[in-house]
Design a protein around this motif. Structure first.
Motif, PDB file in Angstrom:
ATOM      1  N   TRP A 122      20.654   5.330  44.806  1.00 59.70           N
ATOM      2  CA  TRP A 122      20.493   6.413  43.827  1.00 59.70           C
ATOM      3  C   TRP A 122      20.754   7.800  44.395  1.00 59.70           C
ATOM      4  O   TRP A 122      21.255   8.666  43.686  1.00 59.70           O
ATOM      5  CB  TRP A 122      19.201   6.293  43.027  1.00 59.70           C
ATOM      6  N   SER A 281      19.056  -2.792  42.917  1.00 58.92           N
ATOM      7  CA  SER A 281      19.706  -3.056  41.634  1.00 58.92           C
ATOM      8  C   SER A 281      21.062  -2.371  41.552  1.00 58.92           C
ATOM      9  O   SER A 281      22.006  -2.905  40.959  1.00 58.92           O
ATOM     10  CB  SER A 281      18.812  -2.573  40.488  1.00 58.92           C
ATOM     11  N   VAL A 282      21.162  -1.178  42.136  1.00 58.93           N
ATOM     12  CA  VAL A 282      22.463  -0.501  42.163  1.00 58.93           C
ATOM     13  C   VAL A 282      23.423  -1.272  43.074  1.00 58.93           C
ATOM     14  O   VAL A 282      24.591  -1.492  42.729  1.00 58.93           O
ATOM     15  CB  VAL A 282      22.321   0.961  42.636  1.00 58.93           C
TER      16      VAL A 282
ATOM     17  N   TYR B 133      26.030   2.549  32.517  1.00 59.19           N
ATOM     18  CA  TYR B 133      25.504   2.584  33.889  1.00 59.19           C
ATOM     19  C   TYR B 133      24.066   2.054  33.931  1.00 59.19           C
ATOM     20  O   TYR B 133      23.689   1.278  34.804  1.00 59.19           O
ATOM     21  CB  TYR B 133      25.510   4.014  34.445  1.00 59.19           C
ATOM     22  N   VAL B 137      22.687  -1.358  35.902  1.00 62.75           N
ATOM     23  CA  VAL B 137      21.723  -1.300  36.998  1.00 62.75           C
ATOM     24  C   VAL B 137      20.415  -1.999  36.617  1.00 62.75           C
ATOM     25  O   VAL B 137      19.799  -2.665  37.450  1.00 62.75           O
ATOM     26  CB  VAL B 137      21.466   0.169  37.410  1.00 62.75           C
TER      27      VAL B 137
END
Lengths: 325, 325
Positions: A122, A281-282, B133, B137
């Motif tokens: 992030w 998660s990204v 996005y 995610v």
């Protein structure tokens, strides 16, 4: 199914593991570790823990390797090395060394016909994306990034190294007045001290000199001296009860003009219960993109700036246009 | 310099014109109009106003044509037509007809080796990007879109068509309690009425039946009947003084989990002094992307989902990695 390998099983590795479970097109094949595989108990049943040495033979049946190491020493070595064998993802976050890391991964990945997505997460990651989009749309503008309220692991570690400290947790907190000023679109000049405060919860060793600990914290160069820092001593039980999570978040606020006196404010904010699970998660979404782009013949080092958003999504282009546009 | 043509000189056309001035790599070459060019006074000195018929010959020296027409009848005809001659951008926003529009533009653009970016702006546009996005995610999550506070031109027009109404301005306003509930990550079920209220400022004709106007507004099917609507009668002077701008904005809030009980909230919000100038700014960034991607040989219809963010930015890939990542 896209076959995922995870290298490194600390907080971030477990975060990627959790994220893979949330994505029905991703499948965890193995966790690779530098520790004794037998010593590692992972959260996914039926998935093998293997020694990192196996990866080096280049024969593991994985589509993407997610490398969960530290930016200081692990990733600069690991990411280029494994980009010469597999598609890889990392969360490299030493800003000053990104150009060098990118070049190393690019050379290795291009030679191997693989993709290496670096600096995902992030910040760098989703925050970076929002800085770029906002600047592209409002080039006559200015972006501000605030972090927190959240636990900074680097700062917590720094406090733990002080003599007499048994445990510590450091929260970074944006200063509300600064955030409000930025949100108004006034584009204030803000010092480091004006943007964030730091709050440390400390468990002291029995008989330790608390005044000395506090002084050592608030005067620590780079970490605390430029901030207003509050130190609170708590018990071990309180630490465990109230501070065992790793929440984080923050916001990117960009304000700009499109003509004289016509202002716009773009804000992207995150409130995260778990920093490593969100970061993971990204990385998982990036693994999907790496696999797909590589299937189309794309290779080399990439960042989120180089990835069309559709590649990150599990949905088809038709579904995205019909339901998300 | 990327040579830009603007087709249509209403609010949006003027917004694109303002945006082009903010971007040093974009140059406005001409404004094209269906009106008598001599009747049009534009805000950029030295730039020609030309009849739309000139475009049809396909010989205008422009790199990208930004089509600023209405989604109901203009764009479905114009965008495919001009995509067969130039790289084009539009802001098509009739959600239900996007797949059909995309297919038409895709066929025309591919045949001509051009790019057509459709449905750019902020919703569809930046909000759509953020929905994609966030879903990529946090796939185990749910997104909510709120609009406002801002002027809805469609609703304002609908009120203006009521007998006895001389002028009207309709504001869409998100319901604070609903926004707060969504921000908490509780994923509430919300009805249309619970999400937004509508506020209409109306200038009545002299002697008009105000009670009848109010009733006609609040019961109007599709536009107002599913909302709590407030009607306020004001004078022409008040309308001019307080409601001459076109502010808008809103937010996309997505909350999701990464493991049991671990929640995350992603919020993207816009506060815009001028809806058409911000929309025009997104179209201008898309024009840059269209030009660059087409230079690389890419053609066909695209949306923001298909565009790697770096293409939208005036900065080089090196600059982006060094300063924005």
């Amino acid at each position: 199914m896209i076959k995922i390998g995870i290298l490194g099983y600390g907080n971030l590795g477990r975060g990627v593991e959790a994220a893979v479970k949330m994505n029905s097109d991703l499948e965890l094949v193995a966790v690779y570790t530098r520790r004794d595989p037998a010593s590692l108990k992972i959260n996914t049943e039926g998935v093998e823990v293997r020694p990192v040495a196996l990866l080096e033979e280049g024969k593991e049946e994985i589509d993407v390797l997610v490398i969960c190491g530290g930016s200081a020493t692990d990733l600069p070595e690991m990411t280029p090395k494994f980009a010469s064998l597999y598609n890889v993802i990392d969360s490299f976050d030493t800003h000053a060394r990104i150009p060098e890391h990118f070049a190393n991964v690019d050379a290795a990945a291009k030679k191997a016909g693989k993709i290496g997505i670096i600096s995902a997460g992030w910040d760098p990651g989703m925050f970076s994306l929002n800085r770029v989009y906002a600047d592209a749309v409002l080039p006559c503008g200015k972006a501000y990034t605030f972090w927190g309220k959240g636990v900074s692991q680097g700062h917590s570690d720094a406090v733990r190294r002080i003599e007499g400290v048994k445990d510590a947790r450091q929260y970074t907190i944006p200063v509300e007045a600064a955030v409000d000023a930025v949100r108004s679109g006034s584009q204030p000049e803000l010092t480091t001290r004006q943007k964030h405060t730091r709050l440390c919860y400390v468990v002291a060793e029995e008989g330790a000199d608390k005044a000395a600990i506090e002084k050592a914290i608030v005067t620590m160069p780079n970490y605390f001296d430029e901030y207003d820092t509050t130190v609170e001593f708590i018990t071990e039980e309180e630490m465990k009860r109230d501070h065992s999570g790793l929440p984080h978040g923050g916001m990117v606020i960009h304000s700009g003009v499109t003509s004289e006196g016509t202002k716009h404010v773009i804000e992207y904010s995150l409130k995260l219960d778990s920093n490593p699970e969100f970061t993971g998660s990204v990385l998982a979404a990036c693994a999907r993109a790496a696999y797909r782009m590589n299937q189309e013949g794309v290779c080399g080092a990439k960042t989120l700036f180089d990835i069309a958003p559709a590649y990150l999504s599990a949905h088809s282009a038709d579904e995205l246009r019909a339901h998300f546009l």
